[in-house]
Every structure is written in structure tokens, then in C-alpha cells.
Design a protein around this motif. Structure first.
Motif, PDB file in Angstrom:
ATOM      1  N   ASP A  36       0.834  -1.197   0.000  1.00 60.25           N
ATOM      2  CA  ASP A  36       0.000   0.000   0.000  1.00 60.25           C
ATOM      3  C   ASP A  36       0.871   1.250   0.000  1.00 60.25           C
ATOM      4  O   ASP A  36       0.621   2.223   0.710  1.00 60.25           O
ATOM      5  CB  ASP A  36      -0.947   0.016   1.206  1.00 60.25           C
ATOM      6  N   VAL A  37       1.929   1.203  -0.814  1.00 55.70           N
ATOM      7  CA  VAL A  37       2.867   2.312  -0.915  1.00 55.70           C
ATOM      8  C   VAL A  37       3.180   2.545  -2.392  1.00 55.70           C
ATOM      9  O   VAL A  37       2.873   1.723  -3.259  1.00 55.70           O
ATOM     10  CB  VAL A  37       4.190   2.013  -0.165  1.00 55.70           C
ATOM     11  N   GLU A  38       3.806   3.689  -2.667  1.00 55.82           N
ATOM     12  CA  GLU A  38       4.304   3.969  -4.006  1.00 55.82           C
ATOM     13  C   GLU A  38       5.798   3.687  -4.048  1.00 55.82           C
ATOM     14  O   GLU A  38       6.506   3.888  -3.055  1.00 55.82           O
ATOM     15  CB  GLU A  38       4.029   5.413  -4.400  1.00 55.82           C
ATOM     16  N   TYR A  39       6.256   3.222  -5.183  1.00 55.37           N
ATOM     17  CA  TYR A  39       7.661   2.847  -5.330  1.00 55.37           C
ATOM     18  C   TYR A  39       8.174   3.410  -6.651  1.00 55.37           C
ATOM     19  O   TYR A  39       7.560   3.213  -7.702  1.00 55.37           O
ATOM     20  CB  TYR A  39       7.822   1.331  -5.317  1.00 55.37           C
ATOM     21  N   LYS A  40       9.288   4.126  -6.592  1.00 60.02           N
ATOM     22  CA  LYS A  40       9.900   4.669  -7.808  1.00 60.02           C
ATOM     23  C   LYS A  40      10.866   3.644  -8.379  1.00 60.02           C
ATOM     24  O   LYS A  40      11.822   3.238  -7.728  1.00 60.02           O
ATOM     25  CB  LYS A  40      10.639   5.976  -7.505  1.00 60.02           C
ATOM     26  N   ALA A  41      10.599   3.203  -9.595  1.00 60.88           N
ATOM     27  CA  ALA A  41      11.393   2.146 -10.215  1.00 60.88           C
ATOM     28  C   ALA A  41      12.827   2.600 -10.440  1.00 60.88           C
ATOM     29  O   ALA A  41      13.078   3.730 -10.870  1.00 60.88           O
ATOM     30  CB  ALA A  41      10.766   1.724 -11.548  1.00 60.88           C
ATOM     31  N   GLN A  42      13.753   1.707 -10.137  1.00 63.77           N
ATOM     32  CA  GLN A  42      15.174   1.965 -10.298  1.00 63.77           C
ATOM     33  C   GLN A  42      15.713   1.186 -11.503  1.00 63.77           C
ATOM     34  O   GLN A  42      15.122   0.194 -11.930  1.00 63.77           O
ATOM     35  CB  GLN A  42      15.930   1.529  -9.039  1.00 63.77           C
TER      36      GLN A  42
END
Length: 350
Positions: A36-42
């Protein structure tokens, strides 16, 4: 936990890369709480690696796919995009029926890896495998880094065609032929080569119940060796060997590595000659570890490289970036950490 490697495996070839990496791993229990979080793709991320990190189970990648179809290019994660990581509400969502066709992504450098083999390249491997992680990390550490994205093809001919037409910018992994001796070889004629990503040992795999000595090149004269179709053979003629050119050995081919092992088990050839990791994976998959063993002495050490078309308008610039990044990774010790981590996963299976 890394299990012991069987005594008949060439331990000295793996040992330099098998540094302890337990402290680098996030436990599944800790990772499972990250939802339930946002994740910035690496760079180097895949749906599999993100699912493993957040859920502790890579099989939940389809949940990420269903929640982020608008942010993905087919099933490809684009670095810099923000993805939503939902909590699991039950069983993983169904997988998409088909893979998206290969196409350029919204990145300045589009990389195309080929293969489906641990630990090098694979859609189901962490960070898509050892080589994708090395290349993307090197590009991140290069002077004036630019955006990049990785796709995977299991068809080497398709990869070469897409690189030649500049639909993709750089591809890997490729062994470099002896371009000085054979400049008209297709790869030599059409492509630039990066500095080597890694040297891999080409081994001889033989039946465990047969005596086979390989202390000097002359021991192979008169022997028959099998290599899968499409695998390079230049190392068998380099350095004055001329094993194939002068008929000192009989080279037999099979459609794939399993076919070569079938031949050695049937007594049709004396040995299979493939790299340690390809051979080791084939033995594991087919349950042949007690029937076929690798000899201690490698046939050769072959460098695997990134290639870029000589007609690419920014080819030399991209190669400079990559080579500078590889050098920096080695200087800072990150190269060894990445290689050790991926090979430790393979060693745990062996």
C-alpha cells in the motif's frame, strides 16, 4: 544458506566470487510489510524483483502488473516511473496471456539482453540477472549518465537484427571473436565491443564413469567435442591451437546444451564443451550431477561483452559511458559485490 558444492565441481573457479552476502538480503518477513505504498522504479528493476522485495515472494509479480498497466511498457518496468504496490488481498492476479513484443522504451539507451540462463540473464532472476545489473549499474555510474531500459529476447538472431537496425542501442552478452585474425566475421564487421563484463570458463563435461585426462592441449587431439548450435568456437582455434582448422578434434553440434549432454551420455562424443554455468545449470535441471562431471582444467576463459552497431550515430559515446562505468564499479568494489551476490544464488543450488 549456501550449501556445500560437490567435491567433483571445480571449486577454485567459483570461490573468488562466493563472498558472504547474507547481510545484504532483506528478509521475507520484513519485506512483506511494505505494501500500500508507491515505489519509484530503479534501473535494473523488474516486476519479479519488486514483488520479491515488497512481498517476499516473486510469484506475486502479476499483482503489480494488474495495478500498474498504465505505467508499464508491456511487462517492462521503466526506470523513474512511480508504481503502486498494493497489499495482497488473496491469490496473485492472473498472468497476462502474452508478452508484449519487443519495442524501444522511453529511455535514451535501450538495452537488449539475450538468453534465459541463471545467473546471467533471465526474466525470473533478481534484477533480470547478473549482466543486466552490471550494465545498468555501470551506466548509472558513468560520466553524464542518461536514462536506460532493459528488455530481454531469447532469440539471438532477433537481437542481432534489432541492434543492426538501431531499434535497440546496445546488446549483451557476446563473446568477441578474434577480429584481428577474422575481421570479416559478422560481429567483427558490424559491431563495436565493450570492455568485458566477465570472463567465463569454458569447461569439458565428461561421463563420470570414464577416464578422461586433460593436462595439456595434446590430450584432446583425436577427441570429439560437442557444442550447442550457435555457440562460438573461435577459442578452439586461437593461440596456435587450430583444433578445428587442422582437424585435431572432431566438433559435433546439437540443437541445444541438453542435446550435447545426451550425446556424451550415449557415448557418441567424448565431452561437452560449454561454459561452467550453462553446463552446471543443465546438469541440475536434468538430474545428471552424478553421471556427468566437469574437469578441473578449463578449455579457455572467454570474455563476454556488450555490443553496439558500428553504424549507430552515438555508438562510441555510449561505449565510453559504459566502459567508464565498468571501471568505476571495479575501483569501488561494487563489481565484486554484484557478481558475488548472483553467483552465490547459483552456488546455493549447486
Amino acid at each position: 544458506m549456501i550449501q556445500a558444492i560437490p567435491n567433483h565441481w571445480p571449486r577454485r573457479l567459483l570461490t573468488p566470487f562466493l563472498a558472504p552476502v547474507a547481510a545484504l538480503c532483506l528478509t521475507a518477513q520484513m519485506a512483506a510489510a511494505l505494501c500500500d505504498v508507491e515505489y519509484k522504479a530503479q534501473p535494473g528493476d523488474t516486476l519479479f524483483s519488486i514483488a520479491e522485495f515488497h512481498y517476499g515472494d516473486r510469484s506475486h509479480w502479476a499483482t503489480l502488473y494488474e495495478a500498474n498497466t498504465a505505467q508499464l511498457a508491456g511487462a517492462t518496468v521503466i526506470p523513474g516511473r512511480t508504481l503502486y504496490v498494493p497489499c495482497l488481498g488473496g491469490t496473485p492476479a492472473a498472468q497476462p496471456a502474452e508478452e508484449a513484443p519487443l519495442q524501444r522504451q522511453d529511455a535514451e539507451i535501450n538495452l537488449l539482453a539475450t538468453g534465459d540462463l541463471a545467473p546471467f540473464v533471465g526474466r525470473n532472476l533478481p534484477q533480470m540477472g547478473l549482466f543486466p545489473e552490471l550494465v545498468t549499474t555501470a551506466l548509472d555510474q558513468s560520466p553524464s549518465p542518461v536514462s536506460h531500459a532493459v528488455s530481454i529476447s531469447t532469440d539471438r538472431a532477433e537481437q542481432i537484427a534489432l541492434l543492426g537496425s538501431a531499434e535497440f542501442d546496445m546488446g549483451f552478452p557476446h563473446a568477441r571473436p578474434d577480429c584481428e585474425a577474422a575481421p570479416e566475421t559478422r560481429l567483427c564487421r558490424g559491431f563495436h565491443f565493450s570492455d568485458p563484463l566477465m570472463d567465463v570458463p569454458m569447461m569439458l563435461f565428461v561421463r563420470a564413469d570414464r577416464q578422461f585426462a586433460f593436462e595439456a592441449d595434446a590430450d584432446l587431439h583425436g577427441k570429439s567435442l560437442c557444442r550447442p548450435e550457435g555457440v562460438f568456437t573461435h577459442d578452439l582455434d586461437e593461440g596456435g591451437r587450430r583444433w578445428i582448422a587442422d582437424g585435431k578434434i572432431t566438433l559435433v553440434t546439437a540443437p541445444d546444451v541438453t542435446g550435447c549432454f545426451d550425446k556424451v551420455l550415449a557415448g557418441e562424443v567424448d565431452a561437452v564443451s560449454v561454459d561452467l554455468f550453462v553446463g552446471g545449470s543443465a546438469l541440475l535441471e536434468n538430474g545428471w550431477r552424478e553421471q556427468v562431471v566437469p574437469l578441473e582444467r578449463p578449455v579457455s576463459l572467454v570474455g563476454l561483452h556488450v555490443i553496439i552497431s558500428k553504424s549507430h550515430w552515438r555508438g562510441t559515446t555510449h561505449l565510453y559511458r559504459l566502459n567508464a562505468g565498468i571501471a568505476r564499479l571495479k575501483q569501488e568494489g561494487r563489481y565484486e559485490e554484484i557478481v558475488s551476490r548472483h553467483l552465490a544464488l547459483l552456488a546455493s543450488q549447486l
